[in-house]
Design a protein around this motif. Structure first.
Motif, PDB file in Angstrom:
ATOM      1  N   GLU A 226       1.118  -1.323  -0.265  1.00 31.55           N
ATOM      2  CA  GLU A 226       0.174  -0.038  -0.259  1.00 31.55           C
ATOM      3  C   GLU A 226       0.694   1.349   0.131  1.00 31.55           C
ATOM      4  N   GLY A 227      -0.082   1.903  -0.036  1.00 29.41           N
ATOM      5  CA  GLY A 227       1.357   3.958   0.225  1.00 29.41           C
ATOM      6  C   GLY A 227       1.824   3.827  -1.057  1.00 29.41           C
ATOM      7  N   PRO A 228       1.343   3.646  -1.960  1.00 26.87           N
ATOM      8  CA  PRO A 228       2.520   4.212  -3.150  1.00 26.87           C
ATOM      9  C   PRO A 228       2.440   5.648  -3.044  1.00 26.87           C
ATOM     10  N   TRP A 229       4.248   6.489  -4.221  1.00 27.85           N
ATOM     11  CA  TRP A 229       4.611   8.056  -3.552  1.00 27.85           C
ATOM     12  C   TRP A 229       5.305   7.752  -5.282  1.00 27.85           C
ATOM     13  N   VAL A 230       5.178   8.919  -5.944  1.00 23.27           N
ATOM     14  CA  VAL A 230       5.994   8.412  -7.254  1.00 23.27           C
ATOM     15  C   VAL A 230       6.570   9.885  -6.884  1.00 23.27           C
ATOM     16  N   HIS A 231       8.289  10.542  -7.207  1.00 19.44           N
ATOM     17  CA  HIS A 231       8.584  11.541  -7.203  1.00 19.44           C
ATOM     18  C   HIS A 231       9.728  11.433  -8.523  1.00 19.44           C
ATOM     19  N   LYS A 232       9.853  11.944  -8.415  1.00 16.41           N
ATOM     20  CA  LYS A 232      11.313  12.601  -9.868  1.00 16.41           C
ATOM     21  C   LYS A 232      12.486  13.183  -8.908  1.00 16.41           C
ATOM     22  N   HIS A 233      13.968  11.840  -9.907  1.00 12.13           N
ATOM     23  CA  HIS A 233      14.765  12.678  -9.905  1.00 12.13           C
ATOM     24  C   HIS A 233      15.530  12.240 -10.235  1.00 12.13           C
ATOM     25  N   GLU A 234      16.311  13.489 -11.175  1.00 14.70           N
ATOM     26  CA  GLU A 234      17.622  13.422 -12.234  1.00 14.70           C
ATOM     27  C   GLU A 234      16.725  12.915 -13.201  1.00 14.70           C
ATOM     28  N   GLY A 235      16.075  13.140 -14.053  1.00 13.61           N
ATOM     29  CA  GLY A 235      15.271  12.141 -14.171  1.00 13.61           C
ATOM     30  C   GLY A 235      14.109  11.220 -13.976  1.00 13.61           C
ATOM     31  N   LEU A 236      14.171  10.653 -13.100  1.00 12.23           N
ATOM     32  CA  LEU A 236      14.007   9.232 -13.423  1.00 12.23           C
ATOM     33  C   LEU A 236      12.698   9.300 -11.939  1.00 12.23           C
ATOM     34  N   TYR A 237      11.978   8.417 -12.619  1.00 19.44           N
ATOM     35  CA  TYR A 237       9.869   7.918 -11.578  1.00 19.44           C
ATOM     36  C   TYR A 237      10.747   7.358 -10.830  1.00 19.44           C
ATOM     37  N   TYR A 238      10.673   7.134  -9.323  1.00 18.67           N
ATOM     38  CA  TYR A 238      11.357   6.375  -7.764  1.00 18.67           C
ATOM     39  C   TYR A 238       9.661   6.429  -8.003  1.00 18.67           C
ATOM     40  N   LEU A 239       9.176   5.331  -7.602  1.00 21.99           N
ATOM     41  CA  LEU A 239       7.638   4.836  -7.046  1.00 21.99           C
ATOM     42  C   LEU A 239       8.572   3.965  -5.778  1.00 21.99           C
ATOM     43  N   SER A 240       7.812   4.449  -4.558  1.00 18.73           N
ATOM     44  CA  SER A 240       8.303   4.151  -2.981  1.00 18.73           C
ATOM     45  C   SER A 240       6.828   3.505  -2.651  1.00 18.73           C
ATOM     46  N   TYR A 241       6.197   2.878  -1.555  1.00 19.83           N
ATOM     47  CA  TYR A 241       5.583   2.010  -1.099  1.00 19.83           C
ATOM     48  C   TYR A 241       5.979   1.867  -0.033  1.00 19.83           C
ATOM     49  N   SER A 242       4.887   1.318   0.766  1.00 21.70           N
ATOM     50  CA  SER A 242       5.274   0.359   1.652  1.00 21.70           C
ATOM     51  C   SER A 242       4.710  -1.444   1.838  1.00 21.70           C
ATOM     52  N   THR A 243       5.762  -2.102   2.554  1.00 17.91           N
ATOM     53  CA  THR A 243       5.376  -3.272   1.750  1.00 17.91           C
ATOM     54  C   THR A 243       4.711  -4.405   2.980  1.00 17.91           C
ATOM     55  N   GLY A 244       4.290  -3.022   4.012  1.00 14.62           N
ATOM     56  CA  GLY A 244       2.578  -3.969   4.146  1.00 14.62           C
ATOM     57  C   GLY A 244       3.140  -4.945   6.281  1.00 14.62           C
ATOM     58  N   THR A 245       3.255  -6.228   5.459  1.00 14.27           N
ATOM     59  CA  THR A 245       3.363  -7.443   6.936  1.00 14.27           C
ATOM     60  C   THR A 245       5.027  -7.465   6.943  1.00 14.27           C
ATOM     61  N   THR A 246       5.720  -6.603   6.043  1.00 18.65           N
ATOM     62  CA  THR A 246       7.349  -6.716   6.656  1.00 18.65           C
ATOM     63  C   THR A 246       7.714  -5.172   7.104  1.00 18.65           C
ATOM     64  N   HIS A 247       6.888  -4.281   7.342  1.00 21.01           N
ATOM     65  CA  HIS A 247       6.871  -3.314   7.421  1.00 21.01           C
ATOM     66  C   HIS A 247       7.788  -2.111   7.202  1.00 21.01           C
ATOM     67  N   LYS A 248       8.312  -2.002   5.414  1.00 21.73           N
ATOM     68  CA  LYS A 248       9.306  -1.683   5.409  1.00 21.73           C
ATOM     69  C   LYS A 248       8.285  -0.668   4.113  1.00 21.73           C
ATOM     70  N   LEU A 249       9.417   0.660   4.158  1.00 20.48           N
ATOM     71  CA  LEU A 249       9.617   1.353   2.645  1.00 20.48           C
ATOM     72  C   LEU A 249      10.479   1.190   2.423  1.00 20.48           C
ATOM     73  N   VAL A 250      10.168   0.460   1.032  1.00 24.89           N
ATOM     74  CA  VAL A 250      11.243   0.459  -0.337  1.00 24.89           C
ATOM     75  C   VAL A 250      10.260   1.281  -1.560  1.00 24.89           C
ATOM     76  N   TYR A 251      11.720   1.011  -2.390  1.00 25.71           N
ATOM     77  CA  TYR A 251      11.519   1.958  -3.821  1.00 25.71           C
ATOM     78  C   TYR A 251      11.751   1.209  -4.646  1.00 25.71           C
ATOM     79  N   ALA A 252      11.319   1.675  -6.085  1.00 28.28           N
ATOM     80  CA  ALA A 252      11.617   0.997  -7.488  1.00 28.28           C
ATOM     81  C   ALA A 252      11.905   2.624  -8.074  1.00 28.28           C
ATOM     82  N   VAL A 253      12.416   2.084  -9.265  1.00 26.32           N
ATOM     83  CA  VAL A 253      12.642   2.777 -10.213  1.00 26.32           C
ATOM     84  C   VAL A 253      12.415   2.927 -11.895  1.00 26.32           C
ATOM     85  N   SER A 254      12.037   4.007 -12.364  1.00 27.26           N
ATOM     86  CA  SER A 254      11.599   3.608 -14.036  1.00 27.26           C
ATOM     87  C   SER A 254      12.257   4.569 -14.482  1.00 27.26           C
TER      88      SER A 254
END
Ligand code: FUB
Length: 332
Positions: A226-254
């Protein structure tokens, strides 16, 4: 009067707050949190404990100035289509108008996403009479891109009902995919120019590993919850989100706001409490993470508090993992 905020400490203590979506409007930081209700009801996986009824907007001139609570910006009683549970909101500015996007259960108990408009970033906001047609689930996050296009990212499992929409229709009995199947991704849709409707049908975002293989549903350290957030840094899109059951905030890029996104790593290690939800914003040439934990209530999951800290990238654009309790400052 609230004090100037300190990193890793509650922004405000006079109300419980969570799910902070931070933006800079007119050179000032505005935070759009959920407003947790102070009650002693039971908790369950359906999220019934999150009974929020309204939104308060917080703001600050800078990190040396007091946090202002602008009071009630929108209440569920003033949203004709909504019945209860005003969960994590987000805000956007376009065409001289401010937009508050928010999820709530409709009168059938199904989560939908609505929009309200206002002439000030601090509110008040007036809700549209109906939810956004074609919307479902929770946790809207809106990116107004540099080319003027606006994307709404959304979706959350369990209480947020995302797994019940796998066929495109609401199926109350639907379960998450099996552990060996690709995990469900957040949804994204292009918003119309007036920000009040969807211009495209919601599509699922693919999150893959470095080899290009989908992150699997059983991979609870990396899969979307849950909890998606997308921001831009140096031309890349960063999608960050919650993993829920393992209680982390993580990210992926595109390189494309619609993905696919390649998983990269952890932004924030687990906090006190079950949920973890955040936003990332640039202010005066530095980057900041806004997040929440339950430290203000001594660990009660539905009595949370919004916090912030600075966020850093390394030379390759990787986000450095943040410890929410550096020096074990888990005290308020
Ligand atoms: O605050 C209610 C729900 O808890 C949010 O919508 C989720 O992201 C989680 O933080």
């Amino acid at each position: 009067m609230n004090q100037a905020p300190k990193p890793h400490q509650p922004l405000v203590k006079h109300i419980y707050t969570a799910d902070p979506s931070a933006h800079v409007f007119d050179g000032r930081i505005y935070i759009y949190p959920s407003h947790d209700l102070d009650h002693d009801g039971e908790s369950n996986d359906n999220g019934d404990q999150y009974r929020m009824e309204d939104y308060h907007v917080l703001s600050l001139e800078n990190f040396d100035s007091p946090v202002v609570d602008h009071g009630e910006a929108l209440h569920v009683r003033d949203v004709p289509w909504a019945s209860k549970q005003m969960w994590a909101p987000d805000a956007a500015y376009k065409n001289g108008m401010y937009y508050l996007f928010f999820p709530a259960r409709d009168h059938e108990g199904i989560f939908r996403i609505g929009v309200a408009t206002g002439s000030s970033p601090a509110g008040p906001f007036r809700a549209q009479p109906n939810y956004i047609e074609g919307s479902f689930s929770i946790d809207p996050a809106v990116l107004v891109d540099d080319d003027g296009r606006s994307y709404m990212y959304f979706g959350g499992l369990w209480g947020g009902q995302l797994e019940k929409w796998q066929t495109g229709e609401f199926r109350p009995e639907a379960a998450e995919p099996a552990p060996g199947a690709p995990a469900l991704g957040p949804r994204v849709a292009l918003l119309s120019d007036d920000m009040l409707s969807l211009q495209t049908a919601p599509q699922e975002i693919e999150i893959v590993d470095e080899a290009g293989d989908p992150i699997l549903a059983g991979d609870e350290d990396r899969r979307y919850f849950e909890g998606p957030w997308v921001h831009k840094h140096e031309g890349l899109y960063y999608l960050s989100y919650s993993t829920g059951t393992t209680h982390k905030l993580v990210y992926a890029v595109s390189r494309d706001p619609l993905g696919p996104y390649t998983f990269k790593g952890t932004i924030l290690t687990p906090v006190v409490g079950w949920t973890t939800h955040h936003s990332i914003v640039r202010f005066q040439h530095k980057w900041y993470l806004f997040y929440h934990d339950s430290s203000l209530s001594g660990g009660v999951n539905h009595k949370r508090c919004v916090k912030y800290t600075e966020l850093h990238y390394d030379e390759e654009g990787a986000i450095r993992t943040i410890d929410p309790y550096p020096g074990d400052e888990n005290s308020v």
